[in-house]
Design a protein around this motif. Structure first.
Motif, short mmCIF file in Angstrom:
data_model
loop_
_atom_site.label_atom_id
_atom_site.label_comp_id
_atom_site.label_asym_id
_atom_site.label_seq_id
_atom_site.Cartn_x
_atom_site.Cartn_y
_atom_site.Cartn_z
N VAL A 1 0.85 -1.19 0.00
CA VAL A 1 0.00 0.00 0.00
C VAL A 1 0.88 1.23 0.00
N GLN A 2 0.50 2.20 -0.81
CA GLN A 2 1.24 3.46 -0.88
C GLN A 2 0.27 4.63 -0.86
N LEU A 3 0.77 5.75 -0.38
CA LEU A 3 0.03 7.00 -0.43
C LEU A 3 0.79 7.96 -1.33
N GLN A 4 0.10 8.50 -2.31
CA GLN A 4 0.71 9.45 -3.23
C GLN A 4 0.08 10.81 -2.99
N GLY A 25 -3.15 0.14 -3.77
CA GLY A 25 -2.86 -1.18 -3.24
C GLY A 25 -4.16 -1.93 -3.02
N ILE A 26 -4.04 -3.10 -2.42
CA ILE A 26 -5.25 -3.90 -2.17
C ILE A 26 -5.75 -3.52 -0.78
N ILE A 27 -6.67 -2.58 -0.77
CA ILE A 27 -7.17 -2.01 0.47
C ILE A 27 -8.59 -2.50 0.69
N LEU A 28 -8.78 -3.19 1.79
CA LEU A 28 -10.10 -3.70 2.09
C LEU A 28 -10.97 -2.66 2.78
N ARG A 29 -10.32 -1.81 3.55
CA ARG A 29 -11.07 -0.80 4.29
C ARG A 29 -10.16 0.38 4.57
N LEU A 30 -10.64 1.57 4.29
CA LEU A 30 -9.90 2.80 4.60
C LEU A 30 -10.61 3.45 5.78
N ASP A 31 -9.96 3.43 6.93
CA ASP A 31 -10.60 3.93 8.13
C ASP A 31 -10.52 5.46 8.25
N THR A 32 -9.30 5.98 8.14
CA THR A 32 -9.10 7.43 8.18
C THR A 32 -8.00 7.79 7.19
N ILE A 33 -8.08 9.01 6.71
CA ILE A 33 -7.03 9.56 5.84
C ILE A 33 -6.94 11.04 6.12
N LEU A 98 -5.67 1.90 7.60
CA LEU A 98 -6.45 1.07 6.69
C LEU A 98 -6.24 -0.41 6.98
N LEU A 99 -7.09 -1.20 6.33
CA LEU A 99 -6.98 -2.64 6.40
C LEU A 99 -6.54 -3.13 5.03
N GLU A 100 -5.35 -3.73 5.00
CA GLU A 100 -4.79 -4.24 3.75
C GLU A 100 -5.11 -5.72 3.60
N TRP A 101 -5.35 -6.13 2.35
CA TRP A 101 -5.55 -7.56 2.08
C TRP A 101 -4.32 -8.33 2.46
N PRO A 102 -4.43 -9.56 3.07
CA PRO A 102 -5.70 -10.20 3.35
C PRO A 102 -6.37 -9.75 4.65
N ASP A 105 -3.96 -4.58 9.56
CA ASP A 105 -4.15 -3.17 9.87
C ASP A 105 -2.83 -2.42 9.67
N LEU A 106 -2.91 -1.33 8.96
CA LEU A 106 -1.70 -0.56 8.68
C LEU A 106 -1.91 0.92 8.95
N GLU A 107 -0.84 1.58 9.37
CA GLU A 107 -0.76 3.03 9.32
C GLU A 107 0.28 3.34 8.26
N VAL A 108 -0.10 4.11 7.26
CA VAL A 108 0.76 4.39 6.12
C VAL A 108 1.01 5.89 6.01
N TRP A 109 2.23 6.23 5.66
CA TRP A 109 2.61 7.63 5.45
C TRP A 109 3.01 7.83 4.00
N GLY A 110 2.61 8.95 3.45
CA GLY A 110 3.04 9.33 2.12
C GLY A 110 4.29 10.18 2.17
N GLN A 111 4.80 10.51 1.00
CA GLN A 111 5.96 11.40 0.97
C GLN A 111 5.50 12.81 1.32
N GLY A 112 6.34 13.59 1.87
CA GLY A 112 5.98 14.94 2.27
C GLY A 112 5.90 15.87 1.07
N THR A 113 5.07 16.88 1.22
CA THR A 113 4.98 17.92 0.19
C THR A 113 5.11 19.28 0.88
N GLN A 114 5.95 20.11 0.33
CA GLN A 114 6.27 21.39 0.97
C GLN A 114 5.18 22.42 0.68
N VAL A 115 4.74 23.08 1.73
CA VAL A 115 3.86 24.24 1.61
C VAL A 115 4.59 25.42 2.22
N THR A 116 4.79 26.45 1.43
CA THR A 116 5.49 27.65 1.89
C THR A 116 4.58 28.85 1.68
#
Length: 119
Positions: A1-4, A25-33, A98-102, A105-116
């Motif tokens: 699973v990845q976050l873009q 990715g193969i995500i069965l359930r997305l709890d929070t984002i 989220l809940l990944e197959w099969p 439970d995962l906590e996933v982080w995406g790459q950072g994006t700069q806000v200035t």
């Protein structure tokens, strides 16, 4: 699973930006984002999150200025940031629980994006 994550950039005070995040990715359930941010010399802080049911949670510092929305079916979320202030300057990270197959439970982080925010 990845976050873009996408969006971010340089904006003047009072301006607006929009961040987007997509989970793949193969995500069965997305709890929070949502998003956290890390500014120089500060601790990482929650900015905003949204549950699969649409319940949003915001940091007090962004209430009334930022709006988070999620599309559970598309596994995406957007953060509309208005009335930006210099103190919003940070690296913003997409985060998801989220809940990944099969059945993991995962906590996933995406790459950072700069806000200035600067004039």
């Amino acid at each position: 699973v990845q976050l873009q994550a996408s969006g971010g950039g340089l904006v003047q005070p009072g301006g607006s930006l929009r961040l987007s995040c997509e989970a793949s990715g193969i995500i069965l359930r997305l709890d929070t984002i949502g998003w956290y941010r890390l500014a120089p010399g500060k601790q990482r802080e929650l900015v905003a999150t949204v549950t699969s049911g649409g319940a949003a949670n915001y940091a007090d510092s962004v209430k009334g200025r930022f709006t988070i929305s999620g599309d559970n079916a598309k596994r995406t979320a957007s953060l509309q940031m208005n009335s930006l202030k210099s103190e919003d300057t940070a690296v913003y990270y997409c985060n998801a629980h989220l809940l990944e197959w099969p059945n993991r439970d995962l906590e996933v982080w995406g790459q950072g994006t700069q806000v200035t925010v600067s004039s």
